[in-house]
Every structure is written in C-alpha cells, then in structure tokens.
Design an enzyme around this catalytic site. Sequence first.
Site, PDB file in Angstrom:
ATOM      1  N   ARG A   1      29.844 -11.751  40.117  1.00 15.64           N
ATOM      2  CA  ARG A   1      29.789 -10.505  39.633  1.00 15.64           C
ATOM      3  C   ARG A   1      28.477  -9.902  39.953  1.00 15.64           C
ATOM      4  NH1 ARG A   1      26.692  -8.565  36.466  1.00 15.64           N
ATOM      5  NH2 ARG A   1      27.104 -10.153  35.014  1.00 15.64           N
TER       6      ARG A   1
ATOM      7  N   SER B   1      11.500  -5.654  29.125  1.00 13.78           N
ATOM      8  CA  SER B   1      12.278  -4.707  28.378  1.00 13.78           C
ATOM      9  C   SER B   1      11.760  -3.344  28.282  1.00 13.78           C
ATOM     10  CB  SER B   1      12.236  -5.262  26.839  1.00 13.78           C
ATOM     11  OG  SER B   1      12.981  -6.222  26.466  1.00 13.78           O
TER      12      SER B   1
ATOM     13  N   GLU C   1      19.781  -6.681  32.000  1.00 12.40           N
ATOM     14  CA  GLU C   1      20.276  -5.338  32.073  1.00 12.40           C
ATOM     15  C   GLU C   1      20.076  -4.834  30.485  1.00 12.40           C
ATOM     16  OE1 GLU C   1      21.571  -3.276  33.673  1.00 12.40           O
ATOM     17  OE2 GLU C   1      21.936  -4.208  35.743  1.00 12.40           O
TER      18      GLU C   1
HETATM   19  P1  TGC Z   1      12.805   7.068  27.479  1.00 16.29           P
HETATM   20  O1  TGC Z   1      11.283   7.791  27.288  1.00 16.29           O
HETATM   21  O2  TGC Z   1      13.853   7.040  26.269  1.00 16.29           O
HETATM   22  O3  TGC Z   1      13.469   7.622  28.666  1.00 16.29           O
HETATM   23  C1  TGC Z   1      12.683   7.924  29.774  1.00 16.29           C
HETATM   24  C2  TGC Z   1      13.384   8.967  30.541  1.00 16.29           C
HETATM   25  O4  TGC Z   1      14.729   8.203  30.890  1.00 16.29           O
HETATM   26  C3  TGC Z   1      15.975   9.132  30.545  1.00 16.29           C
HETATM   27  N1  TGC Z   1      16.862   7.843  30.070  1.00 16.29           N
HETATM   28  C4  TGC Z   1      18.014   7.569  30.816  1.00 16.29           C
HETATM   29  N2  TGC Z   1      18.454   8.165  31.720  1.00 16.29           N
HETATM   30  C5  TGC Z   1      19.565   7.834  32.196  1.00 16.29           C
HETATM   31  N3  TGC Z   1      20.337   6.575  31.671  1.00 16.29           N
HETATM   32  C6  TGC Z   1      19.833   5.996  30.708  1.00 16.29           C
HETATM   33  N4  TGC Z   1      20.550   5.035  30.192  1.00 16.29           N
HETATM   34  C7  TGC Z   1      18.683   6.529  30.144  1.00 16.29           C
HETATM   35  N5  TGC Z   1      17.657   6.000  29.119  1.00 16.29           N
HETATM   36  C8  TGC Z   1      16.629   6.824  29.028  1.00 16.29           C
HETATM   37  C9  TGC Z   1      15.265   9.716  29.193  1.00 16.29           C
HETATM   38  O5  TGC Z   1      16.224  10.778  28.928  1.00 16.29           O
HETATM   39  C10 TGC Z   1      14.013  10.325  29.851  1.00 16.29           C
HETATM   40  O6  TGC Z   1      14.370  11.182  30.937  1.00 16.29           O
HETATM   41  P2  TGC Z   1      13.115  12.493  30.962  1.00 16.29           P
HETATM   42  O7  TGC Z   1      13.798  13.301  32.138  1.00 16.29           O
HETATM   43  O8  TGC Z   1      13.120  13.135  29.875  1.00 16.29           O
HETATM   44  O9  TGC Z   1      11.891  11.734  31.376  1.00 16.29           O
HETATM   45  O10 TGC Z   1      12.358   5.588  27.854  1.00 16.29           O
HETATM   46  P3  TGC Z   1      11.789   4.452  27.121  1.00 16.29           P
HETATM   47  O11 TGC Z   1      10.717   4.112  28.211  1.00 16.29           O
HETATM   48  O12 TGC Z   1      11.457   4.789  25.731  1.00 16.29           O
HETATM   49  O13 TGC Z   1      12.748   3.323  27.340  1.00 16.29           O
HETATM   50  C11 TGC Z   1      13.976   3.222  26.776  1.00 16.29           C
HETATM   51  C12 TGC Z   1      14.600   1.871  26.858  1.00 16.29           C
HETATM   52  C13 TGC Z   1      13.937   0.479  26.151  1.00 16.29           C
HETATM   53  C14 TGC Z   1      15.842   2.004  26.236  1.00 16.29           C
HETATM   54  C15 TGC Z   1      14.656   1.422  28.473  1.00 16.29           C
HETATM   55  O14 TGC Z   1      13.427   1.081  28.646  1.00 16.29           O
HETATM   56  C16 TGC Z   1      15.471   0.227  28.521  1.00 16.29           C
HETATM   57  O15 TGC Z   1      16.463   0.464  28.808  1.00 16.29           O
HETATM   58  N6  TGC Z   1      14.985  -0.994  28.688  1.00 16.29           N
HETATM   59  C17 TGC Z   1      15.653  -2.289  29.080  1.00 16.29           C
HETATM   60  C18 TGC Z   1      15.374  -2.698  30.344  1.00 16.29           C
HETATM   61  C19 TGC Z   1      16.453  -3.073  31.369  1.00 16.29           C
HETATM   62  O16 TGC Z   1      17.410  -3.062  30.845  1.00 16.29           O
HETATM   63  N7  TGC Z   1      16.259  -3.648  32.543  1.00 16.29           N
HETATM   64  C20 TGC Z   1      17.206  -4.196  33.301  1.00 16.29           C
HETATM   65  C21 TGC Z   1      16.505  -4.397  34.907  1.00 16.29           C
HETATM   66  S1  TGC Z   1      17.715  -4.707  36.020  1.00 16.29           S
HETATM   67  C22 TGC Z   1      18.513  -5.961  35.696  1.00 16.29           C
HETATM   68  O17 TGC Z   1      18.347  -6.482  34.684  1.00 16.29           O
HETATM   69  C23 TGC Z   1      19.494  -6.193  36.837  1.00 16.29           C
HETATM   70  S2  TGC Z   1      20.646  -7.875  36.421  1.00 16.29           S
HETATM   71  C24 TGC Z   1      21.343  -7.769  37.905  1.00 16.29           C
HETATM   72  C25 TGC Z   1      22.526  -8.898  37.664  1.00 16.29           C
HETATM   73  O18 TGC Z   1      22.423  -9.549  38.236  1.00 16.29           O
HETATM   74  O19 TGC Z   1      23.651  -8.210  37.289  1.00 16.29           O
HETATM   75  P1  FAD Z   2      11.147  -9.601  27.114  1.00 14.68           P
HETATM   76  O1  FAD Z   2      10.949  -8.062  27.345  1.00 14.68           O
HETATM   77  O2  FAD Z   2       9.477 -10.233  27.211  1.00 14.68           O
HETATM   78  O3  FAD Z   2      11.836  -9.967  25.709  1.00 14.68           O
HETATM   79  C1  FAD Z   2      11.797 -11.185  25.125  1.00 14.68           C
HETATM   80  C2  FAD Z   2      12.384 -10.944  23.890  1.00 14.68           C
HETATM   81  O4  FAD Z   2      11.533 -10.191  22.957  1.00 14.68           O
HETATM   82  C3  FAD Z   2      13.744 -10.773  23.721  1.00 14.68           C
HETATM   83  O5  FAD Z   2      14.604 -11.351  22.832  1.00 14.68           O
HETATM   84  C4  FAD Z   2      13.657  -9.109  23.436  1.00 14.68           C
HETATM   85  O6  FAD Z   2      14.776  -8.506  22.919  1.00 14.68           O
HETATM   86  C5  FAD Z   2      12.751  -8.928  22.477  1.00 14.68           C
HETATM   87  N1  FAD Z   2      12.060  -7.738  22.428  1.00 14.68           N
HETATM   88  C6  FAD Z   2      11.432  -6.972  23.456  1.00 14.68           C
HETATM   89  N2  FAD Z   2      11.161  -5.781  23.066  1.00 14.68           N
HETATM   90  C7  FAD Z   2      11.533  -5.572  21.666  1.00 14.68           C
HETATM   91  C8  FAD Z   2      11.587  -4.523  20.756  1.00 14.68           C
HETATM   92  N3  FAD Z   2      11.081  -3.317  21.068  1.00 14.68           N
HETATM   93  N4  FAD Z   2      11.971  -4.972  19.556  1.00 14.68           N
HETATM   94  C9  FAD Z   2      12.807  -6.058  19.328  1.00 14.68           C
HETATM   95  N5  FAD Z   2      12.756  -7.161  20.042  1.00 14.68           N
HETATM   96  C10 FAD Z   2      12.120  -6.857  21.605  1.00 14.68           C
HETATM   97  N6  FAD Z   2      15.619  -7.415  36.614  1.00 14.68           N
HETATM   98  C11 FAD Z   2      15.539  -6.426  37.641  1.00 14.68           C
HETATM   99  O7  FAD Z   2      14.822  -5.420  37.774  1.00 14.68           O
HETATM  100  N7  FAD Z   2      16.415  -6.582  38.884  1.00 14.68           N
HETATM  101  C12 FAD Z   2      17.217  -7.587  38.766  1.00 14.68           C
HETATM  102  O8  FAD Z   2      17.998  -7.714  39.753  1.00 14.68           O
HETATM  103  C13 FAD Z   2      17.317  -8.848  37.721  1.00 14.68           C
HETATM  104  N8  FAD Z   2      17.942  -9.835  37.666  1.00 14.68           N
HETATM  105  C14 FAD Z   2      17.636 -10.730  36.919  1.00 14.68           C
HETATM  106  C15 FAD Z   2      18.635 -11.875  37.086  1.00 14.68           C
HETATM  107  C16 FAD Z   2      18.229 -12.695  36.075  1.00 14.68           C
HETATM  108  C17 FAD Z   2      19.199 -14.250  36.067  1.00 14.68           C
HETATM  109  C18 FAD Z   2      17.486 -12.749  34.886  1.00 14.68           C
HETATM  110  C19 FAD Z   2      17.448 -13.884  33.860  1.00 14.68           C
HETATM  111  C20 FAD Z   2      16.896 -11.254  34.791  1.00 14.68           C
HETATM  112  C21 FAD Z   2      17.068 -10.527  36.035  1.00 14.68           C
HETATM  113  N9  FAD Z   2      16.139  -9.014  35.713  1.00 14.68           N
HETATM  114  C22 FAD Z   2      16.314  -8.304  36.697  1.00 14.68           C
HETATM  115  C23 FAD Z   2      15.283  -8.980  34.619  1.00 14.68           C
HETATM  116  C24 FAD Z   2      15.965  -8.687  33.394  1.00 14.68           C
HETATM  117  O9  FAD Z   2      16.435  -7.269  33.230  1.00 14.68           O
HETATM  118  C25 FAD Z   2      14.931  -8.834  32.214  1.00 14.68           C
HETATM  119  O10 FAD Z   2      14.650 -10.317  32.043  1.00 14.68           O
HETATM  120  C26 FAD Z   2      15.174  -8.264  30.841  1.00 14.68           C
HETATM  121  O11 FAD Z   2      15.254  -6.828  30.978  1.00 14.68           O
HETATM  122  C27 FAD Z   2      14.288  -8.782  29.602  1.00 14.68           C
HETATM  123  O12 FAD Z   2      13.072  -8.870  29.929  1.00 14.68           O
HETATM  124  P2  FAD Z   2      12.166 -10.002  29.787  1.00 14.68           P
HETATM  125  O13 FAD Z   2      12.600 -11.193  30.326  1.00 14.68           O
HETATM  126  O14 FAD Z   2      10.590  -9.492  30.287  1.00 14.68           O
HETATM  127  O15 FAD Z   2      11.875 -10.340  28.313  1.00 14.68           O
END
Ligand code: TGC
Ligand code: FAD
Length: 400
Positions: free
Chosen positions: A106, A154, A379
């Site tokens: 997935r 994050s 994610e």
């Molecule tokens: P913030 O100041 O709230 O927003 C910045 C700009 O972004 C817009 N925005 C969004 N737009 C579309 N969809 C969303 N869900 C959006 N969330 C925010 C917002 O409107 C703003 O736009 P503009 O035009 O006004 O500038 O952003 P923030 O820096 O405070 O961050 C908010 C937060 C913490 C929710 C965000 O940073 C977040 O979601 N953090 C989590 C990071 C994360 O999920 N990383 C994932 C990496 S990829 C991955 O993990 C792949 S796994 C792949 C796999 O194997 O399946």
């Molecule tokens: P951190 O952000 O350091 O978080 C550590 C802990 O602190 C967590 O429990 C978190 O919830 C907590 N924390 C952080 N901030 C706060 C807050 N404000 N309040 C309370 N608690 C908080 N990323 C990509 O870009 N592309 C990919 O393809 C991708 N694939 C991945 C595949 C795997 C197998 C894994 C494990 C990760 C992958 N990631 C990818 C990265 C993934 O998105 C990050 O691991 C995730 O976003 C969390 O970041 P971190 O691991 O640095 O944890």
Amino acid sequence: MTTARSHEHTNIKGEVDPRDLLQIGRLLSPEEVLVQETARRFVEDRVLPDIAEWYEQGVFPKELAREMGALGLLGMHLDGYGCAGTSAVAYGLACMEMEAGDSGFRSFVSVQGSLAMFPIWAYGSEEQKGEWLPRMAAGEAIGCFGLTEADSGSDPSSMRTNARMVNGDWVLNGSKMWITNGGIADVAVVWARTEDGVRGFVVPTDAPGFTTNDIHQKSSLRASVTSELVFDEVRLPADAVLPGVAGMRGPLSCLNEARFGILWGVVGAARSCYEASLDYTKERVQFDKPIAGFQLTQRKLVEMALVVNKSYLVALHLGRMKDDGLITPAQVSFGKLDNVRNALSVAREARSTLGANGITLEYPVIRHMNNLESVFTYEGTNEIHTLILGQAITGLAAFR
Ligand code: TGC
Ligand code: FAD
C-alpha cells in the site's frame, strides 16, 4: 402494529457473514467491486505467497511495479496521461486490499500515485506531465516524495534543503530522510526552500550529485525500501520546478491524498489480522475445546470485528465525501488518526490470540502489527492529527 412492522423489517433468521458482518459490500457499485476484486486477486496471487520471505529478507520486489501498473493501480484516481481515472472510493478499496497483503505494498501505491504522481499531475507543466506520468502509471518509472528531513519531521516547514538559481539553472543542496522508494526511484519530487518560499522540484535520480542511502535494520515495513536522499550541488534546468504551486500548501496538499489512502489501507491490515485470529482460534484447542469458545476470546474477536466494520464505514463515508468534492483536510485527519490507531489495536489483540504462533511470520499478524507502527508515525503522527482536529474544532492552533 409497531412490533409487526419491525419484524417485517428484520431478517430474524438470517445468519451473519463473520467476514462481512455489516454487509458493507452492499454499499459498493459494481465498478467498485470489480476494482476491489482485481486488487484482492493480485494480492492473493502475487503478494501473499512470498510476503513473509520478502519481509524477512527486507526487500521490496520492484519487478511487480509493472504488474501493478498493468492493473491500473498506479495513480489510479488521476485522470489522463495513462491513469485509470477511478473514483476515490475505488482507489480506497484498492489501498485496502493492498494493505491486507502488506503495508509495504500500500505504501508503494500511495507514494507512487498520491505523493509522486499527484504533485506532477496537479502542479506540473505539460512537459513534466507528459514526460513522467504515463511511465509512472505503467510502473515503468518509480517515484518518491522527499519532504521529511532528519531534523524536520512533524514540522516540515523547518526544512533546510534549498535550491538557488545559478546562471539560469537551479542548484539543489541538502538531504531528505525516511523516504519510501528512495533507493529504487527513477524520479524524486523534492521540496526545497527557495527565495520564493518552499517549491517542489522534479528530480531524475540519475542527476549528478544525487545519491541515496537505504535505511537498514528496520523492524517495521521491511518489505518496503526506505532511504536517505542526498543532494550535493545537484544542477537542474530552470523548468525542473513545479510551476503550479509555491509554499507549504504544495507538499501538505499531497499529504491529503496519501492520508486518504492510508485511512482505507489500514482497514485491510486490520481485517487480515481479525480473519487470521478467527481462523486460528476456531481451530486451536486448549482445555479440550477451541479457544474461540472461551468468553474472553470471543470478546477479543467481537471487539476486532466491531473495529474493522466501523473503520470501513468511516473510510467509505470519507470516500463518498471525496468523490463529491466535499472532504476537508481535518476530516482526512479524523480517518487517519482513528483508523490507524484502531488497526494497531486490532493487530495487537489478534497477536495475543495466536499465542506463541503469533510471533512468527507464518501468520500475517505480527508483520501487520510491526508495519502499523510505521503507519502510526508517517503521514502525520497520531499527535499531529490530534492537533489538526483540535484546531478544527476549537479554532485554536496548538502546534507551536
Ligand atoms: P500551516 O501554517 O498550517 O499551513 C501552511 C500552508 O499550507 C496550507 N495547508 C494545507 N493545504 C492543503 N492541505 C493541507 N492539509 C494543509 N495544511 C495546511 C495552509 O493553508 C497554508 O497555506 P497558505 O497558502 O496560507 O500558506 O502549516 P504548519 O507549518 O503550521 O504545519 C501544520 C502541520 C503541523 C499540520 C503540518 O506541518 C503537518 O501536517 N505536519 C505533519 C508532517 C507530515 O505528515 N509529513 C509526512 C511526510 S510524507 C510521508 O510520511 C510519506 S509516508 C509514505 C508511505 O510510505 O505511505
Ligand atoms: P518527530 O516529528 O520528531 O516526532 C517525534 C514525537 O514527537 C512523535 O510522537 C510526535 O507526535 C511528537 N511531536 C512532534 N511535534 C509535536 C507537537 N507539536 N505536539 C505534540 N507532540 C509532538 N517522509 C517523507 O517525506 N516521504 C516518505 O516517503 C516517507 N516515508 C516514510 C516511511 C517510513 C517507514 C517512516 C517511518 C517514515 C516515513 N516518512 C516519510 C517520514 C514521516 O513522515 C515522519 O517520520 C513523520 O512525519 C514524523 O516525523 P519524525 O519521525 O521526525 O518524528
């Protein structure tokens, strides 16, 4: 009168199907059922026979990408450029079946379709779309998505990777960490800081100065490649930037797509654990009877069945909302947060019912359980989705 009517409306002699307790399949269209069955057959024929070995060896069989492409599973919810153009619900069902096989599959489908193809499709130039999307849909080219860095997980807005213009070319420096498909990708969508804010770049992985290091010794998502991407003065043409988006909205909008696939996918992993537990506990005899006949085991099975069915309904509702163009990021977070943590609880409960056998790869349960620990984190962690929902219901941001 009331009693008679309620009898007419209740199938009092009907038996339930323990594998489809609420008959949620009745809510699907024939086309959706066809997609689900296609993905399920692929998993049964091509994934399940070998997954334990791939997991143990820590490999992803990238040669299956073309088969997934031929079945229309890659970028399937996108239109044109060789993509299948299905509904969001059909895409969700495919994710559910893939993850019933293994989260690694997935993940592959999510990253390819929602994280690598989607930004090119939504924000790319016609040249970028024409060059990459048809090959990616066919599984001939593999994509990855570089957002996270070692010090920016994050909070991706704190990224350090940067791109600057030098004599009409972009020059990219920095690194990305934890990137799914990184070491097997042909193209990376890389998010980098520029003078105009964060921009997305379409980067061929054979560009000079681009290297990858796979991450080893993982105890989770072992049948998936996770890598570091390193950019050392990577020179890219001016048109390597995604022209259609600037700022954090670019990468965060891609996450909505992938999180949607995850909230469906984990229902499949949970279902697989529940079914393994049901089969096992009906066969396994202790104290002279099948352990499924003990009240404590039945409670576990029932809790699992409730969770699987409720999570499926949440996914289907959100899928219909998405198909109607109504779904919001906070609603996606609702599904990601709750369906993932519930799937993890099902996996842990199922593991306990298998006793010692539950720790081996002969059964799928501990593999799903370990995989779901990654899904819980990537994610957006459980905490980040709690804060997104907290902000949505209170109007107050508590991230910082
Ligand atoms: P913030 O100041 O709230 O927003 C910045 C700009 O972004 C817009 N925005 C969004 N737009 C579309 N969809 C969303 N869900 C959006 N969330 C925010 C917002 O409107 C703003 O736009 P503009 O035009 O006004 O500038 O952003 P923030 O820096 O405070 O961050 C908010 C937060 C913490 C929710 C965000 O940073 C977040 O979601 N953090 C989590 C990071 C994360 O999920 N990383 C994932 C990496 S990829 C991955 O993990 C792949 S796994 C792949 C796999 O194997 O399946
Ligand atoms: P951190 O952000 O350091 O978080 C550590 C802990 O602190 C967590 O429990 C978190 O919830 C907590 N924390 C952080 N901030 C706060 C807050 N404000 N309040 C309370 N608690 C908080 N990323 C990509 O870009 N592309 C990919 O393809 C991708 N694939 C991945 C595949 C795997 C197998 C894994 C494990 C990760 C992958 N990631 C990818 C990265 C993934 O998105 C990050 O691991 C995730 O976003 C969390 O970041 P971190 O691991 O640095 O944890």
